[in-house]
Design a protein around this motif. Structure first.
Motif, PDB file in Angstrom:
ATOM      1  N   VAL A 177     -43.195 -13.167  45.536  1.00 54.63           N
ATOM      2  CA  VAL A 177     -43.764 -13.060  44.405  1.00 54.63           C
ATOM      3  C   VAL A 177     -44.251 -11.479  44.109  1.00 54.63           C
ATOM      4  CG1 VAL A 177     -45.871 -13.817  42.805  1.00 54.63           C
ATOM      5  CG2 VAL A 177     -44.708 -15.483  44.495  1.00 54.63           C
ATOM      6  N   TRP A 178     -44.173 -10.857  42.922  1.00 52.32           N
ATOM      7  CA  TRP A 178     -44.547  -9.759  42.743  1.00 52.32           C
ATOM      8  C   TRP A 178     -45.236  -9.656  41.475  1.00 52.32           C
ATOM      9  CZ3 TRP A 178     -43.789  -5.528  45.918  1.00 52.32           C
ATOM     10  CH2 TRP A 178     -42.919  -5.597  47.013  1.00 52.32           C
ATOM     11  N   PHE A 179     -46.388  -8.776  41.197  1.00 48.05           N
ATOM     12  CA  PHE A 179     -47.147  -8.815  40.041  1.00 48.05           C
ATOM     13  C   PHE A 179     -47.643  -7.379  39.593  1.00 48.05           C
ATOM     14  CE2 PHE A 179     -50.478  -9.143  43.532  1.00 48.05           C
ATOM     15  CZ  PHE A 179     -51.437  -8.639  43.011  1.00 48.05           C
ATOM     16  N   ASP A 180     -47.636  -7.203  38.586  1.00 57.34           N
ATOM     17  CA  ASP A 180     -48.140  -5.665  37.725  1.00 57.34           C
ATOM     18  C   ASP A 180     -49.248  -6.108  36.948  1.00 57.34           C
ATOM     19  OD1 ASP A 180     -45.793  -4.163  38.426  1.00 57.34           O
ATOM     20  OD2 ASP A 180     -44.587  -5.658  37.250  1.00 57.34           O
ATOM     21  N   VAL A 181     -50.412  -5.353  37.304  1.00 55.99           N
ATOM     22  CA  VAL A 181     -51.603  -5.330  36.484  1.00 55.99           C
ATOM     23  C   VAL A 181     -51.400  -4.560  35.359  1.00 55.99           C
ATOM     24  CG1 VAL A 181     -54.161  -4.830  36.852  1.00 55.99           C
ATOM     25  CG2 VAL A 181     -52.857  -5.340  38.692  1.00 55.99           C
ATOM     26  N   ILE A 182     -51.683  -5.269  34.227  1.00 51.95           N
ATOM     27  CA  ILE A 182     -51.660  -4.996  32.937  1.00 51.95           C
ATOM     28  C   ILE A 182     -53.004  -4.487  32.334  1.00 51.95           C
ATOM     29  CG2 ILE A 182     -51.040  -5.507  30.476  1.00 51.95           C
ATOM     30  CD1 ILE A 182     -48.839  -6.849  31.443  1.00 51.95           C
ATOM     31  N   ALA A 183     -54.268  -5.390  32.598  1.00 50.38           N
ATOM     32  CA  ALA A 183     -55.435  -4.990  32.105  1.00 50.38           C
ATOM     33  C   ALA A 183     -56.465  -5.673  33.328  1.00 50.38           C
ATOM     34  CB  ALA A 183     -55.827  -5.809  30.852  1.00 50.38           C
ATOM     35  N   ARG A 184     -57.277  -4.838  33.566  1.00 57.70           N
ATOM     36  CA  ARG A 184     -58.149  -5.158  34.705  1.00 57.70           C
ATOM     37  C   ARG A 184     -59.583  -5.637  34.235  1.00 57.70           C
ATOM     38  NH1 ARG A 184     -56.362  -2.319  39.085  1.00 57.70           N
ATOM     39  NH2 ARG A 184     -54.891  -0.594  38.678  1.00 57.70           N
ATOM     40  N   GLY A 185     -59.790  -5.932  33.206  1.00 52.50           N
ATOM     41  CA  GLY A 185     -61.028  -6.293  32.850  1.00 52.50           C
ATOM     42  C   GLY A 185     -62.236  -5.251  32.797  1.00 52.50           C
ATOM     43  N   GLU A 225     -65.293  -3.068  31.687  1.00 55.25           N
ATOM     44  CA  GLU A 225     -66.312  -2.991  30.832  1.00 55.25           C
ATOM     45  C   GLU A 225     -66.019  -2.105  29.554  1.00 55.25           C
ATOM     46  OE1 GLU A 225     -68.681  -4.832  30.917  1.00 55.25           O
ATOM     47  OE2 GLU A 225     -68.575  -5.638  32.913  1.00 55.25           O
ATOM     48  N   PRO A 226     -66.080  -2.609  28.460  1.00 57.84           N
ATOM     49  CA  PRO A 226     -67.061  -3.757  28.237  1.00 57.84           C
ATOM     50  C   PRO A 226     -66.083  -4.962  28.107  1.00 57.84           C
ATOM     51  CG  PRO A 226     -66.399  -2.843  26.062  1.00 57.84           C
ATOM     52  CD  PRO A 226     -65.976  -1.873  27.101  1.00 57.84           C
ATOM     53  N   SER A 227     -64.750  -4.961  28.178  1.00 61.74           N
ATOM     54  CA  SER A 227     -63.665  -6.073  28.330  1.00 61.74           C
ATOM     55  C   SER A 227     -63.926  -6.957  29.397  1.00 61.74           C
ATOM     56  CB  SER A 227     -62.233  -5.639  28.323  1.00 61.74           C
ATOM     57  OG  SER A 227     -61.349  -6.905  28.319  1.00 61.74           O
ATOM     58  N   GLN A 228     -63.807  -8.121  29.419  1.00 59.53           N
ATOM     59  CA  GLN A 228     -63.664  -9.140  30.695  1.00 59.53           C
ATOM     60  C   GLN A 228     -62.212  -9.513  31.057  1.00 59.53           C
ATOM     61  OE1 GLN A 228     -66.471  -9.830  32.690  1.00 59.53           O
ATOM     62  NE2 GLN A 228     -67.464  -8.323  31.352  1.00 59.53           N
ATOM     63  N   LEU A 229     -61.175  -9.085  30.064  1.00 60.81           N
ATOM     64  CA  LEU A 229     -59.911  -9.460  30.141  1.00 60.81           C
ATOM     65  C   LEU A 229     -59.291  -9.334  31.185  1.00 60.81           C
ATOM     66  CD1 LEU A 229     -57.543 -11.333  28.788  1.00 60.81           C
ATOM     67  CD2 LEU A 229     -57.032  -9.047  27.381  1.00 60.81           C
ATOM     68  N   ARG A 230     -58.433  -9.984  31.972  1.00 64.74           N
ATOM     69  CA  ARG A 230     -57.474  -9.462  33.115  1.00 64.74           C
ATOM     70  C   ARG A 230     -56.250  -9.923  32.830  1.00 64.74           C
ATOM     71  NH1 ARG A 230     -60.342  -7.637  37.881  1.00 64.74           N
ATOM     72  NH2 ARG A 230     -62.928  -8.240  37.624  1.00 64.74           N
ATOM     73  N   VAL A 231     -55.127  -9.034  32.592  1.00 66.27           N
ATOM     74  CA  VAL A 231     -53.793  -9.595  32.430  1.00 66.27           C
ATOM     75  C   VAL A 231     -52.843  -9.083  33.729  1.00 66.27           C
ATOM     76  CG1 VAL A 231     -51.856  -9.510  30.969  1.00 66.27           C
ATOM     77  CG2 VAL A 231     -54.344  -9.644  29.921  1.00 66.27           C
ATOM     78  N   ASN A 232     -51.953  -9.998  34.255  1.00 63.88           N
ATOM     79  CA  ASN A 232     -51.028  -9.624  35.148  1.00 63.88           C
ATOM     80  C   ASN A 232     -49.628 -10.276  34.587  1.00 63.88           C
ATOM     81  OD1 ASN A 232     -52.904  -8.606  36.897  1.00 63.88           O
ATOM     82  ND2 ASN A 232     -52.693 -10.107  38.521  1.00 63.88           N
ATOM     83  N   MET A 233     -48.570  -9.372  34.894  1.00 57.72           N
ATOM     84  CA  MET A 233     -47.243  -9.881  34.716  1.00 57.72           C
ATOM     85  C   MET A 233     -46.864 -10.333  36.045  1.00 57.72           C
ATOM     86  SD  MET A 233     -44.486 -10.598  33.484  1.00 57.72           S
ATOM     87  CE  MET A 233     -44.296 -10.002  31.761  1.00 57.72           C
ATOM     88  N   VAL A 234     -46.518 -11.799  36.285  1.00 55.75           N
ATOM     89  CA  VAL A 234     -46.202 -12.093  37.617  1.00 55.75           C
ATOM     90  C   VAL A 234     -44.523 -12.451  37.733  1.00 55.75           C
ATOM     91  CG1 VAL A 234     -47.100 -13.758  39.540  1.00 55.75           C
ATOM     92  CG2 VAL A 234     -48.505 -12.927  37.760  1.00 55.75           C
ATOM     93  N   ARG A 235     -43.884 -12.165  38.592  1.00 58.59           N
ATOM     94  CA  ARG A 235     -42.609 -12.534  38.747  1.00 58.59           C
ATOM     95  C   ARG A 235     -42.461 -13.237  40.078  1.00 58.59           C
ATOM     96  NH1 ARG A 235     -43.180  -7.355  36.939  1.00 58.59           N
ATOM     97  NH2 ARG A 235     -42.117  -6.995  34.833  1.00 58.59           N
ATOM     98  N   PHE A 236     -41.808 -14.506  39.855  1.00 57.09           N
ATOM     99  CA  PHE A 236     -41.519 -15.363  40.989  1.00 57.09           C
ATOM    100  C   PHE A 236     -39.890 -15.478  41.312  1.00 57.09           C
ATOM    101  CE2 PHE A 236     -45.535 -16.772  38.913  1.00 57.09           C
ATOM    102  CZ  PHE A 236     -46.564 -17.364  39.887  1.00 57.09           C
TER     103      PHE A 236
END
Length: 135
Positions: free
Chosen positions: A21-29, A31-42
């Motif tokens: 499994v590999w992942f790329d961090v797109i959004a880290r959350g 401040e002030p955002s709380q959003l976290r987003v990763n693209m994950v490849r399985f």
């Protein structure tokens, strides 16, 4: 407006994932955002361990064929364009089907002010009896 530099891809750690499994961090959350987003490849057959998120999680499948299951629920097949929402605290796992790659966007919120405990609580690995073979 700011174009953010792309960090390096990360290999999914063995205590959280089975298989490649590999992942790329797109959004880290940050401040002030709380959003976290990763693209994950399985890779075929790769999947998460059982886990839950304090603020829930949304998955959006972008490629391949995958599987998801809530603790005690049925296994659901995922295809590109499918979006799954897991509510706060619900134990679940997700990953690729045994014979297909799968990629998804994983979206969740970081812990906010006044929230305590882990953002994601990791549990046991999915057993061979729990993960379907040859679907």
């Amino acid at each position: 407006m700011e174009i953010l530099p792309k960090p390096a891809s990360n290999k999914g750690p063995a205590h959280m994932f089975a298989g490649e499994v590999w992942f790329d961090v797109i959004a880290r959350g940050e401040e002030p955002s709380q959003l976290r987003v990763n693209m994950v490849r399985f890779a075929p057959g790769a999947h998460t361990a059982w886990h839950s998120h304090a603020n829930g999680q949304t998955l959006h499948v972008t490629d391949g064929r995958g599987l998801v299951q809530a603790r005690g629920g049925e296994i659901i097949e995922l295809r590109p364009g499918d979006t799954i929402y897991t509510p706060p605290g619900e134990e679940h796992w997700h990953g690729a089907a045994p014979d297909h790659f799968m990629s998804h966007l994983a979206m969740w919120e970081a812990l906010g002010d006044g929230q305590e405990g882990p953002e994601t609580a990791w549990g046991d690995h999915v057993t061979e009896a729990e993960y379907p073979k040859g679907q």
